[in-house]
Design a protein around this motif. Structure first.
Motif, PDB file in Angstrom:
ATOM      1  N   MET A 229      10.446   0.546 -13.962  1.00  0.00           N
ATOM      2  CA  MET A 229      10.515   1.883 -13.386  1.00  0.00           C
ATOM      3  C   MET A 229       9.945   1.885 -11.970  1.00  0.00           C
ATOM      4  O   MET A 229       9.131   1.043 -11.610  1.00  0.00           O
ATOM      5  CB  MET A 229       9.777   2.893 -14.262  1.00  0.00           C
ATOM      6  CG  MET A 229       8.289   2.763 -14.305  1.00  0.00           C
ATOM      7  SD  MET A 229       7.592   4.031 -15.385  1.00  0.00           S
ATOM      8  CE  MET A 229       5.952   3.419 -15.589  1.00  0.00           C
ATOM      9  N   LYS A 230      10.428   2.832 -11.195  1.00  0.00           N
ATOM     10  CA  LYS A 230       9.949   3.021  -9.825  1.00  0.00           C
ATOM     11  C   LYS A 230       9.216   4.353  -9.791  1.00  0.00           C
ATOM     12  O   LYS A 230       9.818   5.406 -10.036  1.00  0.00           O
ATOM     13  CB  LYS A 230      11.128   3.033  -8.856  1.00  0.00           C
ATOM     14  CG  LYS A 230      10.727   3.290  -7.428  1.00  0.00           C
ATOM     15  CD  LYS A 230      11.950   3.344  -6.539  1.00  0.00           C
ATOM     16  CE  LYS A 230      11.559   3.760  -5.145  1.00  0.00           C
ATOM     17  NZ  LYS A 230      12.739   4.008  -4.312  1.00  0.00           N
ATOM     18  N   ILE A 231       7.919   4.307  -9.498  1.00  0.00           N
ATOM     19  CA  ILE A 231       7.115   5.528  -9.466  1.00  0.00           C
ATOM     20  C   ILE A 231       7.518   6.348  -8.247  1.00  0.00           C
ATOM     21  O   ILE A 231       7.555   5.838  -7.131  1.00  0.00           O
ATOM     22  CB  ILE A 231       5.602   5.198  -9.426  1.00  0.00           C
ATOM     23  CG1 ILE A 231       5.198   4.297 -10.589  1.00  0.00           C
ATOM     24  CG2 ILE A 231       4.773   6.472  -9.389  1.00  0.00           C
ATOM     25  CD1 ILE A 231       5.389   4.916 -11.945  1.00  0.00           C
ATOM     26  N   MET A 232       7.804   7.629  -8.458  1.00  0.00           N
ATOM     27  CA  MET A 232       8.205   8.524  -7.371  1.00  0.00           C
ATOM     28  C   MET A 232       7.039   9.388  -6.905  1.00  0.00           C
ATOM     29  O   MET A 232       6.965   9.736  -5.738  1.00  0.00           O
ATOM     30  CB  MET A 232       9.351   9.425  -7.822  1.00  0.00           C
ATOM     31  CG  MET A 232      10.532   8.690  -8.422  1.00  0.00           C
ATOM     32  SD  MET A 232      11.380   7.658  -7.282  1.00  0.00           S
ATOM     33  CE  MET A 232      12.323   8.870  -6.417  1.00  0.00           C
ATOM     34  N   GLY A 233       6.126   9.730  -7.825  1.00  0.00           N
ATOM     35  CA  GLY A 233       4.996  10.557  -7.453  1.00  0.00           C
ATOM     36  C   GLY A 233       4.214  11.022  -8.665  1.00  0.00           C
ATOM     37  O   GLY A 233       4.634  10.853  -9.812  1.00  0.00           O
ATOM     38  N   ILE A 234       3.045  11.599  -8.369  1.00  0.00           N
ATOM     39  CA  ILE A 234       2.167  12.164  -9.401  1.00  0.00           C
ATOM     40  C   ILE A 234       1.819  13.577  -8.962  1.00  0.00           C
ATOM     41  O   ILE A 234       1.328  13.789  -7.856  1.00  0.00           O
ATOM     42  CB  ILE A 234       0.872  11.345  -9.557  1.00  0.00           C
ATOM     43  CG1 ILE A 234       1.189   9.896  -9.921  1.00  0.00           C
ATOM     44  CG2 ILE A 234      -0.051  11.981 -10.582  1.00  0.00           C
ATOM     45  CD1 ILE A 234      -0.017   8.977  -9.865  1.00  0.00           C
ATOM     46  N   LYS A 235       2.096  14.542  -9.847  1.00  0.00           N
ATOM     47  CA  LYS A 235       1.782  15.935  -9.527  1.00  0.00           C
ATOM     48  C   LYS A 235       1.523  16.698 -10.817  1.00  0.00           C
ATOM     49  O   LYS A 235       2.310  16.609 -11.759  1.00  0.00           O
ATOM     50  CB  LYS A 235       2.939  16.570  -8.763  1.00  0.00           C
ATOM     51  CG  LYS A 235       2.646  17.966  -8.279  1.00  0.00           C
ATOM     52  CD  LYS A 235       3.773  18.501  -7.447  1.00  0.00           C
ATOM     53  CE  LYS A 235       3.414  19.904  -6.987  1.00  0.00           C
ATOM     54  NZ  LYS A 235       4.466  20.493  -6.185  1.00  0.00           N
TER      55      LYS A 235
ATOM     56  N   PRO B 285       0.805  -1.227   0.000  1.00  0.00           N
ATOM     57  CA  PRO B 285       0.000   0.000   0.000  1.00  0.00           C
ATOM     58  C   PRO B 285       0.837   1.275   0.000  1.00  0.00           C
ATOM     59  O   PRO B 285       0.335   2.339  -0.368  1.00  0.00           O
ATOM     60  CB  PRO B 285      -0.846  -0.116   1.265  1.00  0.00           C
ATOM     61  CG  PRO B 285      -0.260  -1.193   2.073  1.00  0.00           C
ATOM     62  CD  PRO B 285       0.560  -2.047   1.173  1.00  0.00           C
ATOM     63  N   ALA B 286       2.100   1.185   0.356  1.00  0.00           N
ATOM     64  CA  ALA B 286       2.975   2.359   0.317  1.00  0.00           C
ATOM     65  C   ALA B 286       3.333   2.746  -1.119  1.00  0.00           C
ATOM     66  O   ALA B 286       3.847   3.837  -1.355  1.00  0.00           O
ATOM     67  CB  ALA B 286       4.247   2.096   1.118  1.00  0.00           C
ATOM     68  N   ARG B 287       3.050   1.864  -2.070  1.00  0.00           N
ATOM     69  CA  ARG B 287       3.364   2.146  -3.470  1.00  0.00           C
ATOM     70  C   ARG B 287       2.125   2.566  -4.259  1.00  0.00           C
ATOM     71  O   ARG B 287       2.048   2.381  -5.461  1.00  0.00           O
ATOM     72  CB  ARG B 287       4.022   0.926  -4.090  1.00  0.00           C
ATOM     73  CG  ARG B 287       5.381   0.661  -3.428  1.00  0.00           C
ATOM     74  CD  ARG B 287       6.043  -0.568  -3.918  1.00  0.00           C
ATOM     75  NE  ARG B 287       6.402  -0.461  -5.315  1.00  0.00           N
ATOM     76  CZ  ARG B 287       6.863  -1.473  -6.022  1.00  0.00           C
ATOM     77  NH1 ARG B 287       7.014  -2.655  -5.463  1.00  0.00           N
ATOM     78  NH2 ARG B 287       7.167  -1.323  -7.280  1.00  0.00           N
ATOM     79  N   ILE B 288       1.151   3.125  -3.553  1.00  0.00           N
ATOM     80  CA  ILE B 288      -0.036   3.701  -4.196  1.00  0.00           C
ATOM     81  C   ILE B 288       0.177   5.207  -4.272  1.00  0.00           C
ATOM     82  O   ILE B 288       0.489   5.852  -3.271  1.00  0.00           O
ATOM     83  CB  ILE B 288      -1.317   3.390  -3.393  1.00  0.00           C
ATOM     84  CG1 ILE B 288      -1.584   1.893  -3.373  1.00  0.00           C
ATOM     85  CG2 ILE B 288      -2.506   4.148  -3.975  1.00  0.00           C
ATOM     86  CD1 ILE B 288      -2.753   1.489  -2.494  1.00  0.00           C
ATOM     87  N   PHE B 289       0.006   5.753  -5.463  1.00  0.00           N
ATOM     88  CA  PHE B 289       0.154   7.191  -5.662  1.00  0.00           C
ATOM     89  C   PHE B 289      -1.126   7.728  -6.266  1.00  0.00           C
ATOM     90  O   PHE B 289      -1.619   7.185  -7.255  1.00  0.00           O
ATOM     91  CB  PHE B 289       1.349   7.497  -6.579  1.00  0.00           C
ATOM     92  CG  PHE B 289       2.659   7.104  -5.982  1.00  0.00           C
ATOM     93  CD1 PHE B 289       3.312   7.950  -5.110  1.00  0.00           C
ATOM     94  CD2 PHE B 289       3.219   5.871  -6.265  1.00  0.00           C
ATOM     95  CE1 PHE B 289       4.524   7.581  -4.541  1.00  0.00           C
ATOM     96  CE2 PHE B 289       4.424   5.494  -5.706  1.00  0.00           C
ATOM     97  CZ  PHE B 289       5.073   6.352  -4.840  1.00  0.00           C
ATOM     98  N   ALA B 290      -1.652   8.783  -5.671  1.00  0.00           N
ATOM     99  CA  ALA B 290      -2.884   9.397  -6.164  1.00  0.00           C
ATOM    100  C   ALA B 290      -2.572  10.808  -6.655  1.00  0.00           C
ATOM    101  O   ALA B 290      -1.691  11.483  -6.129  1.00  0.00           O
ATOM    102  CB  ALA B 290      -3.941   9.433  -5.070  1.00  0.00           C
ATOM    103  N   GLY B 291      -3.317  11.227  -7.659  1.00  0.00           N
ATOM    104  CA  GLY B 291      -3.154  12.557  -8.221  1.00  0.00           C
ATOM    105  C   GLY B 291      -3.873  12.648  -9.550  1.00  0.00           C
ATOM    106  O   GLY B 291      -4.478  11.684 -10.014  1.00  0.00           O
TER     107      GLY B 291
ATOM    108  N   VAL C 116      12.760  10.357 -14.870  1.00  0.00           N
ATOM    109  CA  VAL C 116      12.038  10.743 -16.083  1.00  0.00           C
ATOM    110  C   VAL C 116      10.624  11.160 -15.708  1.00  0.00           C
ATOM    111  O   VAL C 116      10.118  10.800 -14.649  1.00  0.00           O
ATOM    112  CB  VAL C 116      12.006   9.597 -17.122  1.00  0.00           C
ATOM    113  CG1 VAL C 116      13.394   9.279 -17.617  1.00  0.00           C
ATOM    114  CG2 VAL C 116      11.361   8.369 -16.560  1.00  0.00           C
ATOM    115  N   LYS C 117      10.021  11.909 -16.597  1.00  0.00           N
ATOM    116  CA  LYS C 117       8.649  12.387 -16.387  1.00  0.00           C
ATOM    117  C   LYS C 117       7.778  11.904 -17.532  1.00  0.00           C
ATOM    118  O   LYS C 117       8.193  11.932 -18.684  1.00  0.00           O
ATOM    119  CB  LYS C 117       8.629  13.908 -16.283  1.00  0.00           C
ATOM    120  CG  LYS C 117       9.412  14.411 -15.076  1.00  0.00           C
ATOM    121  CD  LYS C 117       9.335  15.902 -14.954  1.00  0.00           C
ATOM    122  CE  LYS C 117      10.217  16.387 -13.845  1.00  0.00           C
ATOM    123  NZ  LYS C 117       9.625  16.350 -12.562  1.00  0.00           N
TER     124      LYS C 117
END
Length: 181
Positions: free
Chosen positions: A135-141, A82-88, A168-169
């Motif tokens: 890839m390792k997701i860092m965040g969504i913004k 659950p720590a690898r869930i990113f919302a945005g 990368v983005k």
């Protein structure tokens, strides 16, 4: 006098120590809904799935069949953290969307990571796309997905060196992840 002083001293301490453990907040409901979709996705991969939940919330979905032919651990399993869930915001609407990364193991070895892109439509998250990538997701913004990728191949001995990775983005356009500069 001493009792009233003690009570006046004790009340602020008790009030400061009390906190609200209400898990009905929006972050909890988003994570729960995303976890439910990810668990269903992983369980649908097996005829007989076995689900185990750790104390920290990590869910392991494994094949429940027993293999008597091989001696070693060849069990196929998915691990959902659950720590690898990113919302945005991912797509063009104003609803918060989500991404979750699921690791796929064969025995004790990580085979691949699948990234589930969940788009919120009509108030519910819907699985839009699954991407297999290291890839390792860092965040969504601001509709930009930031990820860390390796510049070396998976079987290179330099794969995990710190200078062999780049940030990368990506943007989600018409159902595809497009790399932006």
């Amino acid at each position: 006098m001493k009792k009233s002083f003690f009570i006046l001293f004790l009340i602020p301490i008790l009030l400061s120590c009390s906190h609200n453990d209400n898990k009905a907040g929006s972050g909890y409901s988003v994570n729960k809904e995303v976890m439910d979709i990810a668990i269903k996705y992983a369980m649908d991969k097996f005829k007989e799935a076995k689900k185990t939940v750790e104390m920290d919330g990590i869910v392991t979905i494994a094949d429940n069949k027993i293999n008597y032919v091989t001696i070693g651990d060849n069990q196929v399993k998915y691990v959902i953290d659950p720590a690898r869930i990113f919302a945005g915001l991912i797509d063009e609407d104003s609803n918060d969307d989500a991404m979750v990364s699921i690791d796929y193991y064969h025995g004790q070895y990580l085979n691949m990571t699948e990234h589930l892109i969940l788009i919120k439509t009509n108030g519910k998250f819907m699985l839009n796309r699954v991407i297999e990538s290291d890839m390792k997701i860092m965040g969504i913004k601001d509709r930009v997905i930031t990820a860390e990728i390796s510049t070396r191949s998976r079987n290179s001995p330099l794969r995990d060196c710190s200078v062999c990775k780049e940030i990368v983005k990506y943007q989600f356009r018409r159902g595809d992840l497009i790399r932006i500069e």
